[in-house]
Every structure is written in structure tokens, then in C-alpha cells.
Design a protein around this motif. Structure first.
Motif, mmCIF file in Angstrom:
data_model
loop_
_atom_site.group_PDB
_atom_site.id
_atom_site.type_symbol
_atom_site.label_atom_id
_atom_site.label_comp_id
_atom_site.label_asym_id
_atom_site.label_seq_id
_atom_site.Cartn_x
_atom_site.Cartn_y
_atom_site.Cartn_z
ATOM 1 N N THR A 25 -18.490 0.882 56.395
ATOM 2 C CA THR A 25 -16.951 1.441 56.649
ATOM 3 C C THR A 25 -17.026 0.734 58.353
ATOM 4 O O THR A 25 -17.085 -0.516 59.540
ATOM 5 C CB THR A 25 -16.085 1.792 56.813
ATOM 6 O OG1 THR A 25 -16.461 1.675 55.058
ATOM 7 C CG2 THR A 25 -14.747 1.615 57.080
ATOM 8 N N SER A 26 -18.696 1.487 58.960
ATOM 9 C CA SER A 26 -18.871 1.377 60.189
ATOM 10 C C SER A 26 -19.383 0.232 61.056
ATOM 11 O O SER A 26 -18.846 -0.413 61.889
ATOM 12 C CB SER A 26 -19.363 2.450 60.865
ATOM 13 O OG SER A 26 -18.276 3.818 60.951
ATOM 14 N N PRO A 123 -11.560 5.672 56.804
ATOM 15 C CA PRO A 123 -10.770 4.110 57.005
ATOM 16 C C PRO A 123 -10.409 3.774 59.094
ATOM 17 O O PRO A 123 -11.024 3.229 59.865
ATOM 18 C CB PRO A 123 -10.661 3.343 55.876
ATOM 19 C CG PRO A 123 -10.922 3.722 55.064
ATOM 20 C CD PRO A 123 -10.866 5.269 55.359
ATOM 21 N N SER A 124 -9.556 4.819 58.720
ATOM 22 C CA SER A 124 -8.679 4.700 60.302
ATOM 23 C C SER A 124 -9.349 5.871 61.429
ATOM 24 O O SER A 124 -9.341 4.859 61.663
ATOM 25 C CB SER A 124 -7.257 5.132 59.773
ATOM 26 O OG SER A 124 -7.412 6.764 59.083
ATOM 27 N N LEU A 127 -12.352 3.647 62.408
ATOM 28 C CA LEU A 127 -11.323 1.922 63.069
ATOM 29 C C LEU A 127 -11.268 2.678 64.434
ATOM 30 O O LEU A 127 -11.613 2.002 65.207
ATOM 31 C CB LEU A 127 -9.961 1.552 62.382
ATOM 32 C CG LEU A 127 -9.520 1.073 63.405
ATOM 33 C CD1 LEU A 127 -10.516 -1.211 63.260
ATOM 34 C CD2 LEU A 127 -7.641 0.477 62.747
#
Length: 191
Positions: A25-26, A123-124, A127
Motif C-alpha cells: 500500500t505504501s 490504507p487511510s 495515505l
């Protein structure tokens, strides 16, 4: 007869899956920067270059929601002409260090660490870690406060100054963090 995995191995496996998910995700979010981060960076660069804590020099209006974030970017602006890439590294290190703190504080044996670790790799959160805003700083501070508070015992006097300092930093990071930091600090004082 079905093979039953020991609970420790299962938890370690879950932590590994979470770490891999966070890395993937990063990679996807690393290039993202929120528009508001550029505003804070402009305040920082103006403070460095012209000594004016303002978006436009000569207009003393502050629209910053996080004094600590702004001050940190001012400091980082002396390391790089654009403080945002350096800050993103600091933000990532804060989230990773907080994740390690959770594992060290609770250990893999206690189930309390898993939901906290899951929040840090959501994920938030990833982000906002790369967005350039104060969210990862606040997450690191309040998670550290939670780790300290949940481990308070009869020897609270030793941990209380650290908890109070973190509460102050939380409020300097975002004023509305007083809704978390205040009750935690009051509960620790009453403990």
C-alpha cells in the motif's frame, strides 16, 4: 485430524501479512501529496526565507491547523529547500516506530496490539502518512499515549510526565486532540 496452528505462530503470521500489506500500500501512495501540505510547506519556507510566518509575506494571517506540524516543517526546511519529502520520511518513521512500540509494549502474545497495529497500517493511515499532513504525527502521539496509559500501574508517577508531555504535543499537533488527550491525562491523574 486437522492441524491447529499455535496461537503465537498465527499472530506472527498476521503481523507478517499486515507488514506486507503496508509495504504494498505504501508503494502505491508514496507519490501522493495533499494540497494542504503545500500550504504548510509555504508557511515554513516563508518563515525560513523572509522570517514571516505567513502564506504571503506581509499578511500575518495564520490558517494552520497544526502548529507542531508547521514548526517541524520550518526546522526541516533548513535541511532541504523543499521540506515535504523530508517530512514524509519523518512521518513514515513515526508510524513505523509506533508500530514497533506496540509490538514491544504489548508483545505478540497480547491480543490488544493487533487492532492498534491494524489502524497504523490501514490504507487511510498510509495515505495520510505520505500526504504530508500531521495525521501520522498525531497517530504516533496518541498511540504512544494509549500504550503508556494501558500499562500504568501503582508506579504511575514515573509515567505521568511522559503522558502529560505527549498530551501537550497532541494538542499542539491538532487542537481537537484535546478530546482524546484531556480525558486520558485526567484518567491517569485519577488512577
Amino acid at each position: 485430524m486437522a492441524f491447529l496452528m499455535p496461537a503465537r505462530a498465527l499472530r506472527l503470521g498476521l503481523y507478517l501479512i499486515v507488514a506486507v500489506f503496508a509495504a504494498i500500500t505504501s508503494r502505491h501512495f508514496a507519490a501522493f501529496t495533499a494540497d494542504d501540505a503545500y500550504i504548510v510547506a509555504r508557511y515554513a519556507v516563508n518563515a525560513r526565507d523572509v522570517g514571516d510566518w505567513a502564506f504571503n509575506p506581509g499578511e500575518p494571517v495564520s490558517a494552520l491547523t497544526s502548529p507542531l506540524h508547521g514548526l517541524l516543517l520550518v526546522g526541516l526546511s533548513f535541511l532541504a529547500s523543499d521540506p515535504l519529502p523530508v517530512y514524509k520520511t519523518v512521518a513514515l518513521l513515526a508510524v513505523v516506530a509506533t508500530s514497533m512500540l506496540l509490538v514491544l509494549s504489548y508483545g505478540v502474545e497480547r491480543h490488544e496490539a493487533m487492532p492498534l497495529a491494524a489502524v497504523l497500517v490501514a490504507p487511510s493511515m498510509i495515505l495520510w502518512t505520505f500526504a504530508g499532513l500531521e495525521t501520522p504525527l498525531l497517530a504516533a502521539i496518541v498511540t504512544t499515549m494509549a500504550a503508556i496509559y494501558t500499562q500504568m500501574d501503582a508506579d504511575n508517577a514515573r509515567r505521568l510526565p511522559a503522558l502529560a508531555a505527549l498530551a501537550g504535543l497532541a494538542v499542539l499537533t491538532r487542537y481537537d486532540a484535546v478530546l482524546f488527550a484531556g480525558p486520558v491525562l485526567l484518567a491517569a491523574l485519577a488512577h
